[in-house]
Motif scaffolding. Structure first.
Motif, mmCIF file in Angstrom:
data_model
loop_
_atom_site.group_PDB
_atom_site.id
_atom_site.type_symbol
_atom_site.label_atom_id
_atom_site.label_comp_id
_atom_site.label_asym_id
_atom_site.label_seq_id
_atom_site.Cartn_x
_atom_site.Cartn_y
_atom_site.Cartn_z
ATOM 1 N N PHE A 1 5.041 -6.366 -0.262
ATOM 2 C CA PHE A 1 4.900 -5.256 0.678
ATOM 3 C C PHE A 1 6.218 -4.997 1.417
ATOM 4 O O PHE A 1 6.566 -3.835 1.672
ATOM 5 N N PHE A 2 6.944 -6.056 1.768
ATOM 6 C CA PHE A 2 8.239 -5.888 2.431
ATOM 7 C C PHE A 2 9.191 -5.080 1.548
ATOM 8 O O PHE A 2 9.971 -4.257 2.041
ATOM 9 N N VAL B 1 -11.320 3.923 -4.679
ATOM 10 C CA VAL B 1 -9.917 3.515 -4.760
ATOM 11 C C VAL B 1 -9.607 2.457 -3.712
ATOM 12 O O VAL B 1 -8.873 1.508 -3.958
ATOM 13 N N GLY B 2 -10.188 2.628 -2.521
ATOM 14 C CA GLY B 2 -9.874 1.721 -1.422
ATOM 15 C C GLY B 2 -10.831 0.560 -1.289
ATOM 16 O O GLY B 2 -11.216 0.188 -0.190
ATOM 17 N N GLU B 3 -11.248 -0.005 -2.407
ATOM 18 C CA GLU B 3 -12.202 -1.098 -2.341
ATOM 19 C C GLU B 3 -11.567 -2.377 -1.819
ATOM 20 O O GLU B 3 -10.419 -2.687 -2.123
ATOM 21 N N HIS B 4 -12.338 -3.101 -1.027
ATOM 22 C CA HIS B 4 -11.963 -4.414 -0.522
ATOM 23 C C HIS B 4 -11.697 -5.344 -1.703
ATOM 24 O O HIS B 4 -12.515 -5.460 -2.611
ATOM 25 N N SER B 5 -10.546 -5.993 -1.722
ATOM 26 C CA SER B 5 -10.173 -6.851 -2.842
ATOM 27 C C SER B 5 -10.151 -8.309 -2.419
ATOM 28 O O SER B 5 -9.560 -8.664 -1.400
ATOM 29 N N VAL B 6 -10.802 -9.149 -3.220
ATOM 30 C CA VAL B 6 -10.870 -10.581 -2.968
ATOM 31 C C VAL B 6 -10.299 -11.308 -4.170
ATOM 32 O O VAL B 6 -10.700 -11.059 -5.311
ATOM 33 N N PHE B 7 -9.344 -12.205 -3.931
ATOM 34 C CA PHE B 7 -8.719 -12.969 -5.009
ATOM 35 C C PHE B 7 -8.822 -14.461 -4.697
ATOM 36 O O PHE B 7 -8.197 -14.952 -3.748
ATOM 37 N N ARG B 8 -9.608 -15.167 -5.483
ATOM 38 C CA ARG B 8 -9.700 -16.606 -5.313
ATOM 39 C C ARG B 8 -8.400 -17.238 -5.801
ATOM 40 O O ARG B 8 -7.687 -16.660 -6.623
ATOM 41 N N HIS B 9 -8.121 -18.408 -5.304
ATOM 42 C CA HIS B 9 -6.854 -19.071 -5.623
ATOM 43 C C HIS B 9 -6.917 -19.682 -7.026
ATOM 44 O O HIS B 9 -6.946 -20.898 -7.201
ATOM 45 N N TYR B 10 -6.909 -18.791 -8.032
ATOM 46 C CA TYR B 10 -6.943 -19.204 -9.432
ATOM 47 C C TYR B 10 -5.707 -18.666 -10.147
ATOM 48 O O TYR B 10 -5.166 -17.616 -9.789
ATOM 49 N N LYS B 11 -5.303 -19.345 -11.190
ATOM 50 C CA LYS B 11 -4.120 -18.955 -11.950
ATOM 51 C C LYS B 11 -4.264 -17.562 -12.552
ATOM 52 O O LYS B 11 -3.305 -16.815 -12.656
ATOM 53 N N ILE C 1 -3.294 -9.472 -8.586
ATOM 54 C CA ILE C 1 -2.812 -9.248 -7.223
ATOM 55 C C ILE C 1 -1.681 -8.224 -7.231
ATOM 56 O O ILE C 1 -1.648 -7.295 -6.410
ATOM 57 N N LEU C 2 -0.762 -8.366 -8.149
ATOM 58 C CA LEU C 2 0.355 -7.425 -8.240
ATOM 59 C C LEU C 2 -0.155 -6.014 -8.542
ATOM 60 O O LEU C 2 0.337 -5.035 -7.977
ATOM 61 N N ASN C 3 -1.153 -5.927 -9.406
ATOM 62 C CA ASN C 3 -1.729 -4.616 -9.726
ATOM 63 C C ASN C 3 -2.401 -4.007 -8.501
ATOM 64 O O ASN C 3 -2.315 -2.798 -8.267
ATOM 65 N N LYS C 4 -3.076 -4.855 -7.714
ATOM 66 C CA LYS C 4 -3.761 -4.365 -6.522
ATOM 67 C C LYS C 4 -2.771 -3.850 -5.490
ATOM 68 O O LYS C 4 -3.017 -2.825 -4.834
ATOM 69 N N ILE C 5 -1.663 -4.523 -5.339
ATOM 70 C CA ILE C 5 -0.654 -4.086 -4.383
ATOM 71 C C ILE C 5 -0.156 -2.686 -4.753
ATOM 72 O O ILE C 5 0.109 -1.854 -3.873
ATOM 73 N N GLU C 6 -0.068 -2.408 -6.036
ATOM 74 C CA GLU C 6 0.346 -1.080 -6.486
ATOM 75 C C GLU C 6 -0.731 -0.045 -6.180
ATOM 76 O O GLU C 6 -0.437 1.114 -5.903
ATOM 77 N N GLU C 7 -1.994 -0.468 -6.218
ATOM 78 C CA GLU C 7 -3.115 0.460 -6.025
ATOM 79 C C GLU C 7 -3.496 0.682 -4.566
ATOM 80 O O GLU C 7 -4.045 1.725 -4.209
ATOM 81 N N VAL C 8 -3.223 -0.320 -3.722
ATOM 82 C CA VAL C 8 -3.791 -0.305 -2.370
ATOM 83 C C VAL C 8 -3.374 0.922 -1.568
ATOM 84 O O VAL C 8 -4.162 1.459 -0.776
#
Length: 258
Positions: free
Chosen positions: A40-41, A120-130, A136-143
């Motif tokens: 994001f930075f 489009v603006g759905e709440h995203s949850v990512f468990r700490h899995y490989k 996550i990177l795709n979500k940052i592009e979509e958010v």
């Protein structure tokens, strides 16, 4: 005002933890909040505010749940405030990484938070899995695409005039959300605190202004209410990360549905 990188390290060290608390499974791969923030930075976002949960166990300090709210100079709603990205995460296996939306209303410094805004603006949850790293990177592009939906919802709330019956219903349901359905209170006394106009921007009874007056009263702990057989009591502020998120999200949904 933004929080600098160094200030963030000092205030919320759990954001930068390089390890995980406890004994994670083989599937576990730590998703560092600082790594998510760096993406994001790179896009010009800055830290507006950040906090971490208080923990009693010394061993968990530095790993605990934390909340980071981001802002961007180009993501504004003119005359109202800042559109936010909200990140909630922990490194002690108590919380998955979550990315959702917020809004800082300038007039009253109300920090609103909402998890779902359309498809489009759905709440995203990512468990700490490989397997979640690329997602996550795709979500940052979509958010960022979800902000148009948030602006539309704010405009909808501002155009939605509430009659006295709807206002009373909103307050009653908001009391249940904040204190629980078994909370015994004199409705008239708490309604006076909630509906008090503290600034010209709050005048009126559209859903947006009523939402913000209720939110400010119950989150910041402004005003008093009468409890039968007990007397006058001060409204307590909300400080728990989880309660702040859930109450704000529930209140937003209530404002849309009332």
């Amino acid at each position: 005002m933004s929080i600098s990188y160094e200030e963030l390290k000092e205030r919320v060290p759990s954001v930068f933890k390089d390890a995980s608390y406890g004994k994670p499974s083989e599937r576990y791969l730590q998703i560092k909040t600082s790594d998510v923030l760096s993406h994001f930075f790179d896009k010009g976002w800055e830290v507006q505010t950040a906090t971490e949960m208080n923990v009693r166990t010394d061993a968990r300090k530095g790993f605990q749940k934390h909340l980071v709210i981001l802002k961007h100079d180009e993501y504004l709603l003119e005359g109202e405030g800042n559109l936010n990205v909200v990140i909630r995460n922990s490194h002690d296996q108590t919380n998955a990484l979550e990315i959702f939306y917020g809004f800082m209303r300038v007039a009253c410094a109300n920090q609103l938070m909402v998890k779902n805004i359309g498809r489009v603006g759905e709440h995203s949850v990512f468990r700490h899995y490989k397997t979640n790293q690329e997602a996550i990177l795709n979500k940052i592009e979509e958010v960022l695409k979800g902000f148009e939906g948030m602006i539309e919802e704010i405009r909808f709330l501002k155009a939605k005039e509430l009659n006295p019956g709807q206002v009373n219903s909103f307050i009653s349901k908001a009391i249940d959300l904040r204190f629980g359905s078994d909370f015994i209170v004199d409705q008239e006394s708490i309604q006076r605190s909630v509906l008090r106009v503290r600034r010209s921007e709050d005048e009126g009874f559209d859903a947006w202004r009523v939402l913000n007056r209720v939110q400010e009263t119950f989150v910041k702990g402004i005003g008093r209410y009468m409890v039968p057989s007990v007397g006058l009591k001060k409204i307590k502020s909300l400080s728990s990360i989880d309660r702040l998120v859930s109450f704000n999200d529930d209140l937003w949904k209530l404002a849309k549905s009332i």
